[in-house]
Write an enzyme that holds these catalytic residues in place. Structure first.
Site, PDB file in Angstrom:
ATOM      1  N   SER A 167      38.938  51.629  16.817  1.00  0.00           N
ATOM      2  CA  SER A 167      39.699  50.369  16.671  1.00  0.00           C
ATOM      3  C   SER A 167      39.069  49.190  17.408  1.00  0.00           C
ATOM      4  O   SER A 167      39.768  48.301  17.884  1.00  0.00           O
ATOM      5  CB  SER A 167      41.145  50.556  17.136  1.00  0.00           C
TER       6      SER A 167
ATOM      7  N   HIS B  35      35.591  36.035  43.849  1.00  0.00           N
ATOM      8  CA  HIS B  35      36.246  37.306  43.530  1.00  0.00           C
ATOM      9  C   HIS B  35      35.811  37.718  42.125  1.00  0.00           C
ATOM     10  O   HIS B  35      35.797  36.893  41.213  1.00  0.00           O
ATOM     11  CB  HIS B  35      37.764  37.156  43.562  1.00  0.00           C
TER      12      HIS B  35
ATOM     13  N   SER C  11      36.376  40.968  39.265  1.00  0.00           N
ATOM     14  CA  SER C  11      37.058  42.221  38.951  1.00  0.00           C
ATOM     15  C   SER C  11      37.118  42.392  37.446  1.00  0.00           C
ATOM     16  O   SER C  11      36.891  41.454  36.676  1.00  0.00           O
ATOM     17  CB  SER C  11      38.469  42.239  39.547  1.00  0.00           C
TER      18      SER C  11
ATOM     19  N   GLY D  35      39.977  43.929  36.098  1.00  0.00           N
ATOM     20  CA  GLY D  35      41.395  43.928  35.751  1.00  0.00           C
ATOM     21  C   GLY D  35      41.915  45.234  35.181  1.00  0.00           C
ATOM     22  O   GLY D  35      42.921  45.229  34.475  1.00  0.00           O
ATOM     23  N   ARG D  36      41.245  46.343  35.477  1.00  0.00           N
ATOM     24  CA  ARG D  36      41.646  47.625  34.903  1.00  0.00           C
ATOM     25  C   ARG D  36      42.295  48.507  35.968  1.00  0.00           C
ATOM     26  O   ARG D  36      42.225  48.230  37.174  1.00  0.00           O
ATOM     27  CB  ARG D  36      40.436  48.329  34.277  1.00  0.00           C
TER      28      ARG D  36
ATOM     29  N   SER E  25      38.990  50.869  37.374  1.00  0.00           N
ATOM     30  CA  SER E  25      39.094  49.597  38.088  1.00  0.00           C
ATOM     31  C   SER E  25      37.851  49.359  38.940  1.00  0.00           C
ATOM     32  O   SER E  25      37.336  50.276  39.591  1.00  0.00           O
ATOM     33  CB  SER E  25      40.331  49.604  38.987  1.00  0.00           C
TER      34      SER E  25
ATOM     35  N   ASN F  23      34.700  41.197  46.578  1.00  0.00           N
ATOM     36  CA  ASN F  23      34.747  39.814  47.037  1.00  0.00           C
ATOM     37  C   ASN F  23      33.474  39.508  47.816  1.00  0.00           C
ATOM     38  O   ASN F  23      32.976  40.350  48.574  1.00  0.00           O
ATOM     39  CB  ASN F  23      35.968  39.579  47.930  1.00  0.00           C
TER      40      ASN F  23
ATOM     41  N   ASP G  73      37.509  50.732  48.777  1.00  0.00           N
ATOM     42  CA  ASP G  73      36.248  50.350  48.142  1.00  0.00           C
ATOM     43  C   ASP G  73      36.121  51.017  46.776  1.00  0.00           C
ATOM     44  O   ASP G  73      35.924  52.231  46.687  1.00  0.00           O
ATOM     45  CB  ASP G  73      35.080  50.742  49.042  1.00  0.00           C
TER      46      ASP G  73
END
Length: 299
Positions: free
Chosen positions: A132, A168, A170, A172-173, A178, A182, A210
């Site tokens: 998908s 920062h 990231s 976002g998971r 994840s 920083n 970490d």
């Protein structure tokens, strides 16, 4: 995640209100810009506060192929290791948007300006119909930047700016995919005729949990960006390095060629080799080739 996504929306709204109806976003007077034009260093290039302007490149790589698909991402933190292989294609689409806006001019010092910036890079498995067409990885990078404008001769170049930023980054998971960190990034940028050189060493701010141990030994502790304008073409070399030698001598190189198509629309070809193309790949080495379209480059 929601707080991260609010940042670009707020910046766009603020920038749009400040620019007025007669000035479009990312207004540009020339195909290639000097550091002063990009960062409003000299008085003739002042645009005012809260005006949205380009930061890092904005492009879409329509097809990007990798020699080694990272189907089972594994951090050196055992809590952040994918439990089973992911069904991923070696070919995908990648795009990046990046912008900045000056919020305070002459902050504490006459030539010291305070900026906020936002960069988002997404890798989309658009050719993977069997699963998908998911987004494999998106990296969100808000920044707060202090930039000091100058003109100092250095080795035949003009050193035009120096400063630092709090960054920062990231994806976002959630666990186990994840990734975030920083940094305080220092920068120096200089130019000469058709050349621009930017150096960006950084210090990582320690995290209590970490998610990507040893990221500096793979992704690096410093970035260098060199651009060379050749007529309406632009050659770019981007590199990161761990600033270590022996078994920890790691990093990445990206060679890009941008060529004109129509107006400010340009073709974009790049070759990448090394670690850290995305946060999820911070300790994964690969070779990639990409072909796409570019609206904004490093200059």
């Amino acid at each position: 995640m929601k707080n991260i996504l609010l940042i670009p929306a707020l910046l766009l709204c603020a920038g749009s209100l400040a620019q007025g109806k007669d000035r479009p976003l990312f207004v540009r007077d020339s195909l290639f810009q000097t550091l002063s034009e990009r960062w409003e260093i000299d008085p003739e290039h002042y645009l005012g506060n809260f005006r949205i302007t380009p930061y890092k490149p904005t492009y879409i790589v329509l097809t990007r192929w990798t020699s080694d698909t990272n189907r089972q991402p594994a951090s050196f933190n055992p809590d952040y290791v994918a439990e089973s292989p992911l069904d991923l294609n070696a070919t995908e689409l990648r795009f990046q948007i990046s912008f900045k806006t000056k919020i305070i001019r002459s902050f504490l010092l006459r030539n010291l300006d305070l900026w906020v910036a936002y960069t988002q890079k997404s890798h989309w498995q658009v050719y993977n119909a069997e699963t998908s067409r998911p987004f494999r990885e998106t990296n969100y990078e808000p920044e707060l930047i202090l930039n000091y404008g100058m003109r100092v001769p250095v080795l035949g170049f003009d050193l035009r700016m120096a400063g630092l930023s709090f960054t920062h980054q990231s994806n976002g998971r959630s666990l186990p995919l994840s990734r975030s960190w920083n940094r305080i990034i220092f920068h120096l940028a200089m130019e000469r005729e058709n050349w621009q050189v930017t150096l960006r060493p950084w210090i990582r701010i320690p995290d209590s949990d970490d998610e990507n141990p040893l990221i500096e030994d793979y992704y690096g502790r410093m970035e260098g960006i060199v651009t060379r304008q050749l007529g309406n073409h632009l050659i770019t070399l981007e590199g990161t390095h761990s600033l270590r030698f022996g078994p920890d001598n790691r990093g990445s190189l990206r060679l890009g060629w941008v060529f004109p198509i129509d107006g400010f629309l340009r073709g974009h070809i790049e070759v990448f080799e090394g670690y850290g193309e995305t946060l999820i790949d911070y300790n994964h080495r690969q070779f990639t080739i990409g072909l796409g379209l570019s609206l904004v480059e490093w200059r």
